[in-house]
Design an enzyme around this catalytic site. Sequence first.
Site, short mmCIF file in Angstrom:
data_model
loop_
_atom_site.label_atom_id
_atom_site.label_comp_id
_atom_site.label_asym_id
_atom_site.label_seq_id
_atom_site.Cartn_x
_atom_site.Cartn_y
_atom_site.Cartn_z
N TRP A 79 17.76 -39.56 -14.24
CA TRP A 79 16.64 -38.70 -13.84
C TRP A 79 15.33 -39.34 -14.31
O TRP A 79 15.25 -39.75 -15.46
CB TRP A 79 16.77 -37.32 -14.46
CG TRP A 79 17.94 -36.55 -13.97
CD1 TRP A 79 19.15 -36.39 -14.57
CD2 TRP A 79 18.00 -35.81 -12.74
NE1 TRP A 79 19.97 -35.59 -13.82
CE2 TRP A 79 19.28 -35.22 -12.68
CE3 TRP A 79 17.12 -35.57 -11.69
CZ2 TRP A 79 19.70 -34.43 -11.62
CZ3 TRP A 79 17.53 -34.78 -10.65
CH2 TRP A 79 18.79 -34.21 -10.60
N THR B 96 9.77 -44.59 -7.76
CA THR B 96 10.66 -43.43 -7.67
C THR B 96 12.12 -43.76 -7.96
O THR B 96 12.92 -42.87 -8.18
CB THR B 96 10.58 -42.82 -6.26
OG1 THR B 96 11.06 -43.78 -5.30
CG2 THR B 96 9.15 -42.43 -5.92
N ALA B 97 12.45 -45.04 -7.93
CA ALA B 97 13.84 -45.46 -8.18
C ALA B 97 13.85 -46.94 -8.54
O ALA B 97 12.92 -47.68 -8.24
CB ALA B 97 14.71 -45.21 -6.95
N GLU C 284 0.82 -1.21 0.00
CA GLU C 284 0.00 0.00 0.00
C GLU C 284 0.86 1.26 0.00
O GLU C 284 0.56 2.23 -0.71
CB GLU C 284 -0.92 0.01 1.22
CG GLU C 284 -1.87 -1.18 1.30
CD GLU C 284 -1.32 -2.33 2.13
OE1 GLU C 284 -2.11 -3.00 2.81
OE2 GLU C 284 -0.08 -2.57 2.08
N CYS D 255 -2.27 -3.29 7.48
CA CYS D 255 -1.85 -3.44 8.87
C CYS D 255 -2.11 -2.16 9.65
O CYS D 255 -2.13 -1.05 9.10
CB CYS D 255 -0.38 -3.82 8.94
SG CYS D 255 0.76 -2.56 8.33
#
Length: 334
Positions: free
Chosen positions: A175, A166-167, A57, A80
């Site tokens: 990746w 995941t693996a 503001e 505020c």
Amino acid sequence: MDDVQHMRRAMALAATVRGSTTPNPWVGCVVFPAAHANDVATFFEGATAPPGGPHAEVTALAQAGEAARGATLYATLEPCVHHGRTPPCTDAIIGSGVARVVIGIQDPDSRVAGRGVAALRAAGIEVTEGVAADEVAEQLAPYIKHRRTGHPWVVLKMAASLDGRTAAPDGSSRWITGADARRDVHRLREDSDAVLVGAGTVRADDPELTVRLDGDDTADETQPLRVVLGRAPEGAKVQPALELEGDLSGVLDELGRLGVVQLLVEGGATVAHEFHAAGLVDRYVLYLAPAFFGGDDGRPLFAGAGAGTIADVWRGKVISVERLGDDLRVEVAA
């Protein structure tokens, strides 16, 4: 004058400073002078600066100068009314001569919580509340949670193949997803105040957990706090890191006390399971690669006991699905 349109402009401004204002909220502000109320090309705007700098503001009003007299001010969050590192925004608004203030939502901070609106109305300023409130509340959800509970907003990030792995069985995982998805993870880190992993992930993958966009490291002072559950080896890339132990609720207590508004949990599978099982996750961000491990021996998203029956399966709400290169980004709300 379209209040919703102008509030959305203020939201767009707030989005530009997400991740740089903590522990303050990321707020946007637009001021429309009365003489040009229907001229969308004539306006003044601001967004919250880093801690110690001007609020949205104050920045917008400084741009407006005398043009603020009789103007309408749009702010995503209630201004505020207390002295912190900077003076109250309500004082600046009242002193500017603004005639009308439009806000998205009230500030849940106990030092404000309606007092800002009351101060403006007591000064004779018209105040309209609740414009685009649901959208603003979504944008400020981490801040709202932190102020109401003392805990950070928890985002659990995971990456997997389409068959949920995941693996590989030997632990190799880089990746699974492509460059676009990995770049998005860095943006997610940039929006977070802290990134958390388990000590097992540190030992297995030795991640840096830093923000690296466009090939450059973000400045040290704007990097998220790195948090390890347990003890990380002295030479680990994640060092220096905050090492925490104990129950997860206590961990969130400590991080909230440190001013962490958004926490990104990046794993591994045991830590992901612990946060999920405890019901501590607010958002799940899942990156899915168009790949199959093709068996049941790959590493799963969660390591630990799951639902024993279909009636106990956890169900959330899909917020968005986005294509990133060849991968999908799925965001789910708890």
